[in-house]
Motif scaffolding. Structure first.
Motif, mmCIF file in Angstrom:
data_model
loop_
_atom_site.group_PDB
_atom_site.id
_atom_site.type_symbol
_atom_site.label_atom_id
_atom_site.label_comp_id
_atom_site.label_asym_id
_atom_site.label_seq_id
_atom_site.Cartn_x
_atom_site.Cartn_y
_atom_site.Cartn_z
ATOM 1 N N UNK A 81 51.407 -9.594 -6.061
ATOM 2 C CA UNK A 81 50.713 -10.690 -5.633
ATOM 3 C C UNK A 81 50.822 -11.644 -6.910
ATOM 4 N N UNK A 82 51.271 -13.020 -6.385
ATOM 5 C CA UNK A 82 51.306 -13.918 -7.433
ATOM 6 C C UNK A 82 49.973 -14.711 -7.392
ATOM 7 N N UNK A 83 49.279 -15.028 -8.307
ATOM 8 C CA UNK A 83 48.262 -15.878 -8.294
ATOM 9 C C UNK A 83 48.191 -17.087 -8.996
ATOM 10 N N UNK A 84 49.494 -17.518 -9.296
ATOM 11 C CA UNK A 84 49.900 -18.804 -9.922
ATOM 12 C C UNK A 84 49.922 -19.897 -8.763
ATOM 13 N N UNK A 85 49.708 -21.003 -8.898
ATOM 14 C CA UNK A 85 49.626 -22.192 -7.803
ATOM 15 C C UNK A 85 50.259 -23.313 -8.477
ATOM 16 N N UNK A 86 51.517 -23.948 -8.368
ATOM 17 C CA UNK A 86 51.877 -25.076 -8.762
ATOM 18 C C UNK A 86 51.243 -26.573 -8.521
ATOM 19 N N UNK A 87 50.306 -26.256 -7.446
ATOM 20 C CA UNK A 87 49.747 -27.441 -7.001
ATOM 21 C C UNK A 87 50.644 -28.455 -5.871
ATOM 22 N N UNK A 88 51.569 -27.836 -5.549
ATOM 23 C CA UNK A 88 52.601 -28.342 -4.501
ATOM 24 C C UNK A 88 51.977 -29.190 -3.253
ATOM 25 N N UNK A 89 50.725 -28.572 -2.810
ATOM 26 C CA UNK A 89 50.268 -29.259 -1.653
ATOM 27 C C UNK A 89 48.997 -29.717 -1.978
ATOM 28 N N UNK A 90 48.635 -30.063 -3.156
ATOM 29 C CA UNK A 90 47.302 -30.672 -3.449
ATOM 30 C C UNK A 90 47.159 -32.137 -3.058
ATOM 31 N N UNK A 91 48.210 -32.995 -2.571
ATOM 32 C CA UNK A 91 48.135 -34.086 -2.041
ATOM 33 C C UNK A 91 48.262 -34.077 -0.573
ATOM 34 N N UNK A 92 48.239 -33.009 0.031
ATOM 35 C CA UNK A 92 48.252 -32.896 1.629
ATOM 36 C C UNK A 92 46.712 -33.061 2.091
ATOM 37 N N UNK A 93 46.289 -34.140 2.382
ATOM 38 C CA UNK A 93 44.912 -34.399 2.896
ATOM 39 C C UNK A 93 44.826 -34.527 4.516
ATOM 40 N N UNK A 94 45.500 -35.234 4.888
ATOM 41 C CA UNK A 94 45.613 -35.686 6.517
ATOM 42 C C UNK A 94 46.722 -35.403 7.141
ATOM 43 N N UNK A 95 46.387 -35.458 8.604
ATOM 44 C CA UNK A 95 47.543 -35.408 9.532
ATOM 45 C C UNK A 95 48.489 -36.409 9.347
ATOM 46 N N UNK A 96 48.427 -37.652 8.816
ATOM 47 C CA UNK A 96 49.486 -38.584 8.264
ATOM 48 C C UNK A 96 50.052 -37.959 7.199
ATOM 49 N N UNK A 97 49.712 -37.385 6.395
ATOM 50 C CA UNK A 97 50.541 -36.811 5.364
ATOM 51 C C UNK A 97 51.225 -35.759 5.937
ATOM 52 N N UNK A 98 50.919 -34.862 7.085
ATOM 53 C CA UNK A 98 51.762 -33.910 7.785
ATOM 54 C C UNK A 98 53.029 -34.600 8.137
ATOM 55 N N UNK A 99 52.442 -35.988 8.912
ATOM 56 C CA UNK A 99 53.843 -36.434 9.632
ATOM 57 C C UNK A 99 54.739 -37.083 8.680
ATOM 58 N N UNK A 100 54.409 -37.453 7.399
ATOM 59 C CA UNK A 100 55.163 -37.984 6.306
ATOM 60 C C UNK A 100 55.999 -37.175 5.494
ATOM 61 N N UNK A 101 55.335 -35.931 5.306
ATOM 62 C CA UNK A 101 55.767 -35.078 4.390
ATOM 63 C C UNK A 101 56.027 -33.517 5.040
ATOM 64 N N UNK A 102 57.257 -32.927 4.664
ATOM 65 C CA UNK A 102 57.457 -31.684 5.254
ATOM 66 C C UNK A 102 56.558 -30.622 4.714
ATOM 67 N N UNK A 103 56.163 -30.670 3.654
ATOM 68 C CA UNK A 103 55.223 -29.766 2.876
ATOM 69 C C UNK A 103 53.922 -29.666 3.642
#
Length: 317
Positions: A81-103
């Protein structure tokens, strides 16, 4: 479906492990016969056929010298089980972010799936829901079920101490679209996530323990996969009613006709008969582990059209 721009996302439910080392399915009984062989010019498609086999061999204790076919968690690997985290999703804050960005859309969908089952499972099945993180990666990753290559495709690891959904983010373009001729589009991945969390529900409710036969049109392995498709449809039906932790709706609208077309086309693309036609030029139902394209569509529709947990009881159908 249309994301609610005011919704606050919980990015902690999804993490990215980055690019893993190694390759193939090594160690811990992870090697298994790959039905269907290889596609000319590459071996990725043959491995897609092993997705259900991979999960079943790990969760039934039959992955390599193991015991019988009944679920035996003591025979599963807990290490890894990988314990690493690249922080790829750190900027995903709101539903607007979800609409603008597939991640960020991936984060919102995972939030929605888990909110639905968190509200549903206790009353429907008498079982408390336990959250399961989604881990994205590229290349390969170490999991509680062993080392997994990206070519295995999306999967759920039921091992105690793991119980996560794993997703190679290149799978959809490289395998589903290019090799299997499946549809592009965001909702293809949303259907797959709903399916993999369906396996988590099967693990929590003990339904994985019903698996005794692992290949064939009427095998328990196929029933397990079709039920997960039904659970995916169940979530899609109810997604518009899911909320954030503070009660804000995650979606303003339910699925569009195009969303449903993408989900159904994806279900058809990963049917055993379709994969066999593409990879072998012939169909052999005795080797099926997922179900036919028609059956996969049917069970997704059963969940979506009924919205009823009990409609997905494939074991009595």
């Amino acid at each position: 479906m249309r994301f609610n721009p005011k919704a606050r996302l919980d990015a902690g439910q999804v993490r990215d492990a980055g690019s893993g080392g190694g390759g193939g399915l090594g160690g811990g009984g992870m090697r298994m016969p790959i039905p269907g062989g290889k596609v000319a010019g590459g071996g990725g498609l043959g491995l897609v056929l092993a997705i259900a086999v991979f999960v079943l061999l790990q969760c039934t204790g039959n992955g390599g010298g193991g015991g019988g076919l009944a679920l035996d968690p003591s025979q599963l690997q807990v290490a890894g089980g990988s314990a690493s985290n690249t922080g790829r999703y750190d900027s995903c804050k709101t539903g607007q972010d979800a609409a603008d960005n597939h991640d960020c859309g991936r984060v919102a969908v995972v939030n929605s799936i888990q909110d639905y089952w968190g509200d549903t499972l206790q009353s429907a099945a008498g079982v408390r829901y336990q959250e399961a993180a989604t881990v994205t990666f590229t290349g390969a990753i170490s999991t509680g079920c062993g080392q997994a290559s990206a070519a295995v495709g999306p999967f759920y690891c039921p091992a105690p101490g793991d119980m996560k959904v794993y997703l190679d983010t290149d799978f959809f373009d490289e395998v589903l679209v290019r090799q299997l001729g499946g549809p592009p589009g965001d909702f293809v991945e949303w259907y797959v996530l709903g399916h993999e969390y369906g396996h988590h529900i099967q693990n929590l409710t003990g339904q994985m323990g019903k698996v005794r036969t692992q290949k064939g049109r009427n095998s328990d392995a196929v029933k397990l996969e079709l039920q997960a498709d039904c659970y995916a449809g169940l979530w899609v039906h109810n997604a518009v009613n899911t909320d954030t932790a503070d009660g804000e709706p995650l979606f303003l609208e339910g699925p569009t006709e195009n969303d449903l077309r993408e989900a159904i086309a994806a279900a058809q693309a990963v049917g055993d008969d379709h994969i066999q036609k593409v990879s072998q030029g012939r169909v052999n139902p005795d080797e099926w582990t997922h179900g036919s394209s028609q059956d996969r569509e049917q069970w997704f529709r059963t969940g979506y059209e009924s919205g009823d947990y009990n409609a997905c009881n494939i074991w009595s159908s």
